[in-house]
Design a protein around this motif. Structure first.
Motif, PDB file in Angstrom:
ATOM      1  N   UNK A  72       1.854   7.828  -4.987  1.00 54.37           N
ATOM      2  CA  UNK A  72       1.490   6.118  -3.945  1.00 54.37           C
ATOM      3  C   UNK A  72       0.939   6.522  -2.841  1.00 54.37           C
ATOM      4  N   UNK A  73      -0.332   6.042  -2.583  1.00 53.33           N
ATOM      5  CA  UNK A  73      -1.584   6.116  -1.892  1.00 53.33           C
ATOM      6  C   UNK A  73      -0.877   4.950  -0.859  1.00 53.33           C
ATOM      7  N   UNK A  74      -1.168   5.186   0.758  1.00 52.94           N
ATOM      8  CA  UNK A  74      -1.525   4.161   1.659  1.00 52.94           C
ATOM      9  C   UNK A  74      -3.027   4.400   1.885  1.00 52.94           C
ATOM     10  N   UNK A  75      -3.421   3.216   2.322  1.00 50.80           N
ATOM     11  CA  UNK A  75      -4.642   2.935   3.537  1.00 50.80           C
ATOM     12  C   UNK A  75      -4.824   3.604   4.056  1.00 50.80           C
ATOM     13  N   UNK A  76      -6.164   4.245   4.594  1.00 51.19           N
ATOM     14  CA  UNK A  76      -6.215   4.939   5.580  1.00 51.19           C
ATOM     15  C   UNK A  76      -5.832   3.705   7.240  1.00 51.19           C
TER      16      UNK A  76
ATOM     17  N   UNK B 290       0.204   2.126   9.603  1.00 54.99           N
ATOM     18  CA  UNK B 290       0.108   2.201   8.030  1.00 54.99           C
ATOM     19  C   UNK B 290       1.342   3.614   7.715  1.00 54.99           C
ATOM     20  N   UNK B 291       0.241   4.616   8.729  1.00 56.55           N
ATOM     21  CA  UNK B 291       1.623   5.847   8.163  1.00 56.55           C
ATOM     22  C   UNK B 291       2.716   5.999   8.854  1.00 56.55           C
ATOM     23  N   UNK B 292       2.925   5.367   9.624  1.00 53.80           N
ATOM     24  CA  UNK B 292       4.547   5.474  11.139  1.00 53.80           C
ATOM     25  C   UNK B 292       5.223   4.290   9.677  1.00 53.80           C
ATOM     26  N   UNK B 293       4.517   2.928   9.364  1.00 51.85           N
ATOM     27  CA  UNK B 293       5.490   2.458   8.497  1.00 51.85           C
ATOM     28  C   UNK B 293       5.763   3.662   6.888  1.00 51.85           C
ATOM     29  N   UNK B 294       4.704   3.768   6.372  1.00 53.57           N
ATOM     30  CA  UNK B 294       4.821   4.924   4.649  1.00 53.57           C
ATOM     31  C   UNK B 294       6.108   5.985   5.497  1.00 53.57           C
ATOM     32  N   UNK B 295       5.885   6.321   6.488  1.00 52.33           N
ATOM     33  CA  UNK B 295       6.741   7.682   7.151  1.00 52.33           C
ATOM     34  C   UNK B 295       8.400   7.187   7.276  1.00 52.33           C
TER      35      UNK B 295
ATOM     36  N   UNK C 157      -7.095  14.636   2.285  1.00 46.49           N
ATOM     37  CA  UNK C 157      -7.761  15.289   2.223  1.00 46.49           C
ATOM     38  C   UNK C 157      -8.915  13.816   1.384  1.00 46.49           C
ATOM     39  N   UNK C 158      -9.121  12.807   2.430  1.00 39.91           N
ATOM     40  CA  UNK C 158     -10.293  11.917   2.302  1.00 39.91           C
ATOM     41  C   UNK C 158      -9.713  10.447   2.152  1.00 39.91           C
ATOM     42  N   UNK C 159     -10.819   9.881   1.987  1.00 37.24           N
ATOM     43  CA  UNK C 159      -9.920   8.215   2.792  1.00 37.24           C
ATOM     44  C   UNK C 159      -8.922   8.050   1.881  1.00 37.24           C
ATOM     45  N   UNK C 160      -8.051   7.289   1.720  1.00 33.73           N
ATOM     46  CA  UNK C 160      -6.695   6.584   1.343  1.00 33.73           C
ATOM     47  C   UNK C 160      -6.392   7.611   0.462  1.00 33.73           C
ATOM     48  N   UNK C 161      -5.764   8.915   0.698  1.00 33.35           N
ATOM     49  CA  UNK C 161      -5.620   9.718   0.465  1.00 33.35           C
ATOM     50  C   UNK C 161      -3.588  10.238   0.801  1.00 33.35           C
ATOM     51  N   UNK C 162      -3.796   9.354   1.645  1.00 33.23           N
ATOM     52  CA  UNK C 162      -1.985   9.880   2.078  1.00 33.23           C
ATOM     53  C   UNK C 162      -1.061   9.347   1.626  1.00 33.23           C
ATOM     54  N   UNK C 163      -0.042  10.260   1.270  1.00 39.83           N
ATOM     55  CA  UNK C 163       0.937   9.887   0.152  1.00 39.83           C
ATOM     56  C   UNK C 163       2.186  10.512   1.093  1.00 39.83           C
ATOM     57  N   UNK C 164       3.018  11.496   0.908  1.00 45.61           N
ATOM     58  CA  UNK C 164       4.065  12.429   1.269  1.00 45.61           C
ATOM     59  C   UNK C 164       4.105  13.176   2.207  1.00 45.61           C
ATOM     60  N   UNK C 165       2.867  14.573   2.029  1.00 46.42           N
ATOM     61  CA  UNK C 165       2.778  14.831   3.140  1.00 46.42           C
ATOM     62  C   UNK C 165       2.316  15.297   4.046  1.00 46.42           C
TER      63      UNK C 165
END
Length: 171
Positions: free
Chosen positions: A70-74, A26-31, A92-100
């Motif tokens: 627009x956060x993504x799941x872990x 999911x992280x790779x896809x969002x990036x 910064x915690x569960x399901x907090x990834x977005x652009x940083x």
């Protein structure tokens, strides 16, 4: 499993990151979505702490700011450590990834244990450029940068701050 290479052009030079979707799908896809949308165009590197990391991912372009909330799941944590030159989302915690995002300047044994800290890439070319960023040492106010953009940089005399000029998929 798929791998891609992304070239970053910066104010200090260029570097290439290899993205490995098997580490954090999911992280790779969002990036890669962000790269395709040209999100990483003229964005400040807002946090540099020598022997720790460089952090970026706040767009100053009003047409790109919708990504910020627009956060993504872990991703499942598969126990991949955050090693030197790893590329990870800053969460910064569960399901907090977005652009940083951050790139580690050294192995960070205390990170990578939580599912929002899963590395998904690594700098494979231009490591000397990444190392150069350690010459700076600053931490800007992320909330003010998000809300006030270039005005925040100008009003606080951060006009010469290093930037990611662009990122593009090269393979």
């Amino acid at each position: 499993m798929s791998k891609h290479k992304v070239e970053f052009k910066t104010t200090r030079g260029d570097f290439v990151v290899e993205i490995d979707s098997s580490l954090s799908p999911l992280g790779a896809e969002r990036f890669l979505e962000l790269v395709k949308d040209r999100f990483f165009t003229n964005i400040p590197i807002y946090r540099i702490i020598p022997a720790f990391c460089m952090q970026f991912g706040i767009s100053l372009d009003n047409n790109k700011k919708h990504w910020h909330n627009n956060h993504i799941q872990d991703d499942p944590n598969i126990n991949v450590k955050v090693s030197k030159y790893s590329l990870c989302f800053a969460g910064g915690g569960p399901a907090t990834r977005s652009t940083n995002l951050f790139i580690a300047f050294r192995t960070l044994n205390w990170l990578g244990k939580s599912s929002w800290e899963t590395p998904f890439g690594k700098v494979i070319e231009g490591t000397e450029v990444v190392d150069e960023f350690q010459e700076a040492n600053h931490e800007l106010d992320q909330m003010k940068l998000k809300s006030d953009g270039e005005d925040y940089l100008k009003n606080n005399n951060y006009t010469s701050i290093d930037r990611i000029l662009s990122a593009s998929i090269i393979l």
